[in-house]
Design a protein around this motif. Structure first.
Motif, short mmCIF file in Angstrom:
data_model
loop_
_atom_site.label_atom_id
_atom_site.label_comp_id
_atom_site.label_asym_id
_atom_site.label_seq_id
_atom_site.Cartn_x
_atom_site.Cartn_y
_atom_site.Cartn_z
N LEU A 9 -26.44 33.56 -4.94
CA LEU A 9 -26.23 32.00 -5.37
C LEU A 9 -27.37 31.22 -5.78
O LEU A 9 -26.98 30.02 -5.97
CB LEU A 9 -25.72 31.56 -3.87
N ALA A 10 -28.16 32.04 -6.36
CA ALA A 10 -29.40 31.28 -6.91
C ALA A 10 -29.92 30.07 -5.96
O ALA A 10 -30.11 29.26 -6.12
CB ALA A 10 -29.14 30.60 -8.20
N PRO A 11 -30.44 30.79 -4.71
CA PRO A 11 -30.90 29.89 -3.54
C PRO A 11 -32.02 29.14 -3.99
O PRO A 11 -32.98 29.66 -4.52
CB PRO A 11 -31.02 30.98 -2.43
N VAL A 12 -32.12 27.76 -3.40
CA VAL A 12 -33.14 26.97 -3.80
C VAL A 12 -33.86 26.67 -2.39
O VAL A 12 -33.03 26.20 -1.46
CB VAL A 12 -32.77 25.52 -4.40
N CYS A 13 -34.78 27.36 -2.18
CA CYS A 13 -35.56 27.11 -0.86
C CYS A 13 -36.32 25.95 -0.59
O CYS A 13 -36.90 25.29 -1.45
CB CYS A 13 -36.61 28.50 -0.63
N GLN A 14 -36.60 25.65 0.62
CA GLN A 14 -37.36 24.52 1.00
C GLN A 14 -38.87 24.77 0.36
O GLN A 14 -39.34 25.94 0.37
CB GLN A 14 -37.56 24.10 2.50
N ASP A 17 -37.85 24.86 -6.15
CA ASP A 17 -36.98 24.19 -6.93
C ASP A 17 -36.25 24.83 -7.58
O ASP A 17 -36.09 26.12 -7.70
CB ASP A 17 -37.91 23.09 -7.85
N THR A 18 -35.32 24.51 -8.76
CA THR A 18 -34.21 25.39 -9.25
C THR A 18 -34.89 26.22 -10.39
O THR A 18 -34.47 27.35 -10.51
CB THR A 18 -33.26 24.61 -9.95
N ARG A 19 -36.00 25.74 -10.95
CA ARG A 19 -36.60 26.40 -11.88
C ARG A 19 -36.93 27.84 -11.42
O ARG A 19 -36.96 28.78 -11.71
CB ARG A 19 -37.74 25.67 -12.61
N GLN A 20 -37.56 27.89 -10.04
CA GLN A 20 -38.01 28.98 -9.32
C GLN A 20 -37.02 29.78 -8.90
O GLN A 20 -36.98 30.80 -9.01
CB GLN A 20 -38.93 28.48 -8.22
N ALA A 21 -35.64 28.93 -8.40
CA ALA A 21 -34.66 29.84 -7.94
C ALA A 21 -34.04 30.53 -9.44
O ALA A 21 -33.77 32.02 -9.08
CB ALA A 21 -33.55 28.73 -7.87
N PHE A 22 -34.05 30.06 -10.23
CA PHE A 22 -33.52 31.04 -11.76
C PHE A 22 -34.50 31.91 -11.83
O PHE A 22 -34.03 33.10 -12.25
CB PHE A 22 -33.28 30.17 -12.93
N ALA A 23 -35.72 31.86 -11.99
CA ALA A 23 -36.74 32.87 -12.08
C ALA A 23 -36.68 33.99 -11.04
O ALA A 23 -36.64 35.31 -11.44
CB ALA A 23 -38.35 32.39 -12.10
N SER A 25 -33.72 34.71 -9.39
CA SER A 25 -32.56 35.54 -9.66
C SER A 25 -32.88 36.56 -10.60
O SER A 25 -32.34 37.48 -10.38
CB SER A 25 -31.53 34.39 -9.97
N LEU A 26 -33.47 36.18 -11.70
CA LEU A 26 -33.65 37.05 -13.06
C LEU A 26 -34.47 38.15 -12.32
O LEU A 26 -34.08 39.56 -12.63
CB LEU A 26 -34.34 36.34 -14.00
N ASP A 27 -35.52 38.05 -11.59
CA ASP A 27 -36.44 39.13 -11.14
C ASP A 27 -35.57 40.00 -10.20
O ASP A 27 -35.49 41.17 -10.06
CB ASP A 27 -37.57 38.29 -10.15
N LEU A 28 -34.53 39.46 -9.25
CA LEU A 28 -33.84 40.13 -8.46
C LEU A 28 -32.86 41.12 -9.20
O LEU A 28 -32.26 42.18 -8.79
CB LEU A 28 -32.98 39.31 -7.64
N GLU A 310 -37.88 34.27 1.83
CA GLU A 310 -38.98 34.80 1.05
C GLU A 310 -38.54 35.71 -0.09
O GLU A 310 -38.05 36.71 0.34
CB GLU A 310 -39.96 35.31 2.14
N HIS A 311 -38.89 35.34 -1.22
CA HIS A 311 -38.49 36.17 -2.42
C HIS A 311 -39.01 37.70 -2.19
O HIS A 311 -37.95 38.59 -2.32
CB HIS A 311 -38.84 35.55 -3.55
#
Length: 329
Positions: A9-14, A17-23, A25-28, A310-311
């Motif tokens: 779901l491309a989670p955005v964690c506390q 931000d969304t930029r990190q969420a997209f990064a 997701s790609l890493d995963l 945690e990623h």
């Protein structure tokens, strides 16, 4: 050989931000590809601060462009939010860019609240026309005819696998009648799972797209070095469900040590029911839990999801899940 895949779901964690969420997701996705996962699906949700996959087709293109072999798709596109032609064009474009790697899963729910659904497709009254919309969308992927007034360009004549997604008997019946693969949302709405699978397999009608029933089930899997650590990681998902039901969806929260002080008994029971299809624990517990789930329900494929704060812990969880799934082969 049970194929296994990832739902994200491309989670955005506390604190992020969304930029990190997209990064992330790609890493995963790259991690999943190296581990042997078959598909990497992203889900459409709107007006939810903790989920960044709203522009699902755009994010699918980003993930597909950053990987090389894994299939990438929608789990799913919420068709009531879109005109079928637009979806055909978007996924025709993706299939042209990444041939043989794009999946299109379709859902009947809007994936959001009523006001947002109206904002997405202002003149649409609901999901009653879902079967007609699916048929129209499938038609756009057929080879274009000489006198055809409206074509999907690109899209016409392309092989884009289409799945129907659902958490009820409605989608099971429709998948069976249309001869399409079926994915059940057992990771958050498992109540009708067994009945839906029975109905789908019993009533399936072969089609040009699929000759025999093919069902995928979704399963929450949170794995860590020891069971206590895994159960603590799982409190992130438990909190997120409670926050949603309290009407306060927000960013994905960090895990907590004492979940019992967070929820009421009624909330605890509701989360336990919604997340009944979950395997949480150390590598041995996860291997046993996945094996038991597969033995009981006999899915043709398994979709694994994990909402972990945690990623690095999320990467490790999917790695342990893959090891457990490989042992079933």
């Amino acid at each position: 050989m049970l194929p296994y895949s990832v739902l994200d779901l491309a989670p955005v964690c506390q604190g992020s931000d969304t930029r990190q969420a997209f990064a992330n997701s790609l890493d995963l996705a790259r991690h999943a590809e190296a581990l042997g996962y078959t598909r990497y699906w992203l889900a459409e949700h709107h007006n939810m601060p903790g989920i960044a996959s709203a522009a699902t087709a755009v994010l699918i293109g980003h993930i597909a462009g950053g990987t090389s072999r894994i299939r990438v798709g929608a789990g799913g596109i919420m068709l009531p939010n879109h005109a079928p032609l637009q979806v055909a064009e978007q996924f025709g474009t993706l299939a042209s860019l990444y041939p043989g790697r794009i999946d299109l899963g379709l859902g009947r729910a809007p994936g959001t609240d009523h006001a947002t659904a109206r904002a997405l497709r202002r003149y649409y009254d609901g999901a009653d026309s879902f079967p007609q919309d699916v048929a129209e969308l499938l038609h756009y992927f057929e080879p274009a005819q000489p006198q055809q007034a409206v074509r999907a360009v690109p899209g016409a004549g392309l092989d884009v696998p289409v799945w129907l997604l659902g958490s009820s008997l409605f989608s099971a019946r429709l998948s069976a009648a249309m001869g399409l693969p079926f994915a059940f949302a057992s990771h958050f709405a498992p109540d009708a799972m067994d009945e839906a699978l029975t109905l789908y397999r019993r009533d399936f009608q072969p089609s040009a797209r699929l000759q025999a029933p093919h069902a995928m089930l979704a399963l929450n899997v949170v794995a860590a070095a020891d069971g206590a650590q895994a159960r603590r990681l799982f409190t992130t998902q438990q909190q997120a469900f409670v926050n949603l039901r309290r009407g306060r969806p927000g960013l994905i929260p960090p895990p907590i040590d004492d979940i019992e002080n967070f929820w009421t008994p009624l909330e605890k029971a509701g989360v336990a029911q919604a997340l009944a299809c979950a395997v949480v624990g150390d590598p041995g517990e996860v291997a046993d839990g996945i094996a038991a789930f597969v033995a009981r329900h006999r899915p043709d494929e398994l979709m694994v999801t994990a909402n972990i704060f945690e990623h690095a812990a999320r990467l490790r969880s999917f790695e342990l899940a893959a090891q457990a799934l490989e042992s079933l082969r």
